[in-house]
Write an enzyme that holds these catalytic residues in place. Structure first.
Site, PDB file in Angstrom:
ATOM      1  N   GLU A   1      27.585  28.508  29.073  1.00 46.12           N
ATOM      2  CA  GLU A   1      25.991  27.974  29.343  1.00 46.12           C
ATOM      3  C   GLU A   1      25.907  28.500  27.815  1.00 46.12           C
ATOM      4  OE1 GLU A   1      24.398  30.358  32.073  1.00 46.12           O
ATOM      5  OE2 GLU A   1      21.601  29.905  31.440  1.00 46.12           O
TER       6      GLU A   1
ATOM      7  N   ARG B   1      39.039  38.576  35.122  1.00 45.70           N
ATOM      8  CA  ARG B   1      37.936  38.313  33.732  1.00 45.70           C
ATOM      9  C   ARG B   1      38.417  39.858  32.402  1.00 45.70           C
ATOM     10  NH1 ARG B   1      32.529  37.038  34.329  1.00 45.70           N
ATOM     11  NH2 ARG B   1      32.212  38.415  32.297  1.00 45.70           N
TER      12      ARG B   1
ATOM     13  N   LYS C   1      26.799  38.267  28.160  1.00 46.20           N
ATOM     14  CA  LYS C   1      25.673  38.319  27.396  1.00 46.20           C
ATOM     15  C   LYS C   1      24.294  38.970  27.143  1.00 46.20           C
ATOM     16  CE  LYS C   1      26.913  33.409  27.853  1.00 46.20           C
ATOM     17  NZ  LYS C   1      27.297  32.145  28.496  1.00 46.20           N
TER      18      LYS C   1
HETATM   19  P1  ATP Z   1      28.489  36.463  30.642  1.00 48.94           P
HETATM   20  O1  ATP Z   1      28.951  37.064  32.093  1.00 48.94           O
HETATM   21  O2  ATP Z   1      29.261  37.192  29.452  1.00 48.94           O
HETATM   22  O3  ATP Z   1      27.129  35.987  30.258  1.00 48.94           O
HETATM   23  P2  ATP Z   1      28.970  34.041  31.585  1.00 48.94           P
HETATM   24  O4  ATP Z   1      30.607  34.224  32.791  1.00 48.94           O
HETATM   25  O5  ATP Z   1      27.292  34.069  32.895  1.00 48.94           O
HETATM   26  O6  ATP Z   1      29.266  35.736  31.085  1.00 48.94           O
HETATM   27  P3  ATP Z   1      29.158  31.054  30.589  1.00 48.94           P
HETATM   28  O7  ATP Z   1      29.281  30.458  29.795  1.00 48.94           O
HETATM   29  O8  ATP Z   1      29.312  31.043  32.728  1.00 48.94           O
HETATM   30  O9  ATP Z   1      29.307  33.241  30.250  1.00 48.94           O
HETATM   31  O10 ATP Z   1      31.132  31.543  30.796  1.00 48.94           O
HETATM   32  C1  ATP Z   1      31.738  30.302  30.683  1.00 48.94           C
HETATM   33  C2  ATP Z   1      33.569  30.885  31.439  1.00 48.94           C
HETATM   34  O11 ATP Z   1      33.993  31.846  30.624  1.00 48.94           O
HETATM   35  C3  ATP Z   1      33.041  30.479  32.772  1.00 48.94           C
HETATM   36  O12 ATP Z   1      34.105  29.880  33.502  1.00 48.94           O
HETATM   37  C4  ATP Z   1      33.298  31.899  32.757  1.00 48.94           C
HETATM   38  O13 ATP Z   1      33.901  32.244  33.729  1.00 48.94           O
HETATM   39  C5  ATP Z   1      34.675  32.615  31.637  1.00 48.94           C
HETATM   40  N1  ATP Z   1      33.902  34.096  31.390  1.00 48.94           N
HETATM   41  C6  ATP Z   1      33.122  34.690  31.156  1.00 48.94           C
HETATM   42  N2  ATP Z   1      33.243  36.058  30.720  1.00 48.94           N
HETATM   43  C7  ATP Z   1      34.248  36.040  30.767  1.00 48.94           C
HETATM   44  C8  ATP Z   1      35.492  37.077  30.842  1.00 48.94           C
HETATM   45  N3  ATP Z   1      34.565  38.556  30.347  1.00 48.94           N
HETATM   46  N4  ATP Z   1      36.528  36.661  31.203  1.00 48.94           N
HETATM   47  C9  ATP Z   1      37.324  36.214  31.167  1.00 48.94           C
HETATM   48  N5  ATP Z   1      36.512  34.575  30.999  1.00 48.94           N
HETATM   49  C10 ATP Z   1      35.004  34.982  30.970  1.00 48.94           C
HETATM   50 MG    MG Z   2      27.937  32.062  34.159  1.00 52.43          MG
END
Ligand code: ATP
Ligand code: MG
Length: 567
Positions: free
Chosen positions: A42, A269, A279
């Site tokens: 995102e 994760r 984020k």
């Molecule tokens: P955050 O929790 O940091 O806001 P998010 O999941 O909202 O992260 P996205 O931009 O939606 O951020 O993530 C894109 C991809 O990265 C998704 O497939 C998510 O599962 C993966 N991802 C996000 N954080 C992690 C993590 N700590 N470890 C592994 N994969 C991750």
């Molecule tokens: Mg997300």
């Protein structure tokens, strides 16, 4: 082959559990034998090391099995999203060494198709407009052990639902006034099935579609369908999406047939000690000025790690070392740092810098004379070459490398003691000069002219070897020494504690007046990796200029002293 045979066969090949699933699907000829993954960020912040774990999986598995990986921006919430983030995400993925070629997609590309699907579901009696507030809807959700309550608007006529949904999108209603919900089951044991929201009203313009849309799909209504529209076969994500999977499958089933259906697979994760990885929290650090920006070298962002001097290879090596499982874990940041040291040791240019200089006068060395000594650029690299370093009567050494009253086993410089100046001569301390307060301001030594490399006395052994720079030729620099951004090992252990209280107040130390050998200034271009001997790994900061050199310490050289002893 039986299922058990298959698993054993895959384990033999050293595949992780996601790779095993993919290998089996390919072998079974699912989806016409295609493999297509996607990385779906995102664009509401910069990528962090957790995302790198997902990127290495999504792009890595496609590479390994001859498939393709799409980059899809999951841009369904215009309020939080920005093109600055889109650009940074592209740069970071490329820097990690992956490429999506022409497969750059946006969830917003599918807004028309998603809208059409919503209309179809309304017509089929599978969706309805709810006029309740989000609070009312939440209050009716029930709990995992008690059923939810049906909305009073649940049984509206198809005509009324169509009319209201179209007017929602025409901008007739305020944000929050109405939502579109899927009509599934308010008693389902899976909370996500209790008439989930499909669309909400947002009046904020979108970074790509402008003001075309007034309704925006929720993640769950967009993700699986976007996968389907793109031809994604394996939609790999993190474990928190496990409870969403049935809903993912429910919506996808509305589109898919037997020939092709995307499949969601979840892995654990990445969580790191002494770090926050959300984020939302990282954005607050940036917005509140608690760090210098998204690419502050203390940030767990990919851009921060790049600026700090981490290499893509070290990040990939770390991720491959921790692996992918089905269990949440907290990984030690030391493992990442170990991977960084290991890679930098192979590639960095060795050079000398003195962080906390004290002057040494070599009293029996001729005044006005300079000689050049040869230094190896990288003992790990057979083609690393050498460079010349000036030696003269006045040099700097590290203040902590001298002690007037040393304890036993202090193998550095002390009165009447001898050390080798790395690459040059053995010197012996004869005297110290003090200021009126008794602080040592200068050390006097004599050198043994026979001990330079290549001369007969060079084989003479002394216990300590020190790094040094010529006082006359050294160039001033600033170094930024970084420590962990948080002083708490597990920052999510106590959810009631504000994460900002856990910041390490000493995470940045700026040292001016550092003395570096001229060769360092010559090589100090953006991205160059140095090992300042016996100190650590350094790289020029983006703020560095030829007039004012600034170096980031990427990481300290943990076992520098032991190593120097062995030489
Ligand atoms: P955050 O929790 O940091 O806001 P998010 O999941 O909202 O992260 P996205 O931009 O939606 O951020 O993530 C894109 C991809 O990265 C998704 O497939 C998510 O599962 C993966 N991802 C996000 N954080 C992690 C993590 N700590 N470890 C592994 N994969 C991750
Ligand atoms: Mg997300």
């Amino acid at each position: 082959m039986t299922e058990v045979d298959k698993v054993e066969n895959n384990e033999k090949k050293g595949l992780n559990f996601v790779e095993q699933i993919v290998a089996d699907d390919l072998q079974a000829g699912k989806n016409g034998g295609r493999l297509n993954t996607r990385f779906p960020p995102e664009p509401n912040g910069y990528l962090h090391i957790g995302h790198a774990k997902a990127i290495c999986m999504d792009f890595g598995i496609a590479e390994k099995f001859g498939g393709t990986c799409n980059l899809r921006f999951d841009d369904t919430n215009p309020v939080k999203e920005d093109v600055e983030y889109v650009d940074s995400i592209r740069e970071d993925i490329h820097w990690l060494g992956f490429d999506w070629e022409d497969r750059e997609y946006y969830a917003s590309d599918y807004f028309p198709q998603l809208y059409d699907l919503a209309i179809r579901l309304i017509k089929e009696g599978k969706a309805y407009v709810d006029d309740q507030t989000s609070e009312e809807i939440a209050a009716q959700k029930g709990t995992p052990t008690t059923p939810g309550i049906e909305s009073p608007y649940r049984n509206r006529s198809v005509e009324e639902n169509l009319d209201l949904f179209q007017r929602m999108n025409a901008g007739e209603f305020e944000e929050g006034a109405r939502v579109l919900r899927a009509k599934i089951d308010m008693t389902s044991s899976n909370m996500h099935f209790r008439d989930p929201i499909m669309y909400r009203i947002i009046h904020h313009p979108h970074h790509r579609t402008g003001t075309t849309w007034k309704v925006y799909p929720m993640y769950d209504f967009a993700h699986g369908q976007s996968d389907y529209f793109e031809g994604v076969t394996h939609s790999i994500c993190t474990l928190e999406f496990v409870p969403h999977r049935p809903l993912y499958e429910y919506y996808v089933k509305e589109l898919a047939d037997e020939s092709y259906c995307p499949r969601q697979i979840e892995f654990n994760r990445l969580n790191l000690t002494y770090t926050v990885m959300s984020k939302r929290k990282l954005l607050r650090l940036v917005q509140e000025g608690l760090v210098a920006g998204w690419d502050d070298p203390r940030m767990p962002t990919i851009s921060g790690m790049r600026r700090r001097g981490y290499t893509p290879q070290s990040i990939k090596n770390f991720i491959s070392a921790i692996g992918y499982t089905k269990y949440e874990a907290l990984n030690s940041i030391s493992l990442l740092e170990h991977a960084v040291r290991e890679d930098l040791n192979k590639i960095s240019t060795r050079a000398m810098a003195v962080i906390d200089p004290i002057k040494v006068v070599i009293t029996n060395y001729p005044e006005g004379q300079t000689e050049m000594v040869e230094m190896e650029n990288n003992p790990e690299d057979p083609n690393g070459g050498t460079h010349q370093m000036p030696f003269c009567r006045e040099i700097y050494i590290e203040r902590e490398d001298f002690m007037e009253n040393p304890p036993k086993k202090f193998f550095r410089l002390a009165p009447e003691g001898e050390v080798r100046l790395k690459g040059a001569y053995i010197v012996k301390c004869t005297d110290v000069v003090k200021d009126s307060e008794g602080n040592i301001v200068e050390i006097h030594c004599t050198y043994d002219p026979d001990t330079r490399s290549g001369l007969p006395g060079s084989a003479r052994k002394v216990k300590g070897t020190l790094h040094w720079v010529s006082a006359q030729h050294a160039i001033d620099a600033t170094v930024r020494l970084y420590d962990r951004l948080f002083e708490v090992e597990n920052t999510s252990e106590d959810p009631d504690r504000d994460f900002r209280e856990m910041l390490n107040p000493n995470s940045l130390k700026v040292v001016e007046g550092v003395k570096v050998e001229p060769f360092i200034a010559e090589c100090a271009t953006k991205g160059h990796k140095f090992q300042f001997q016996r100190i650590g790994y350094f790289t020029p900061d983006y703020d560095s200029t030829p007039e004012k050199l600034i170096f980031n310490r990427t990481i300290a050289l943990k076992d520098s002293w032991e190593k120097a002893q062995k030489k």
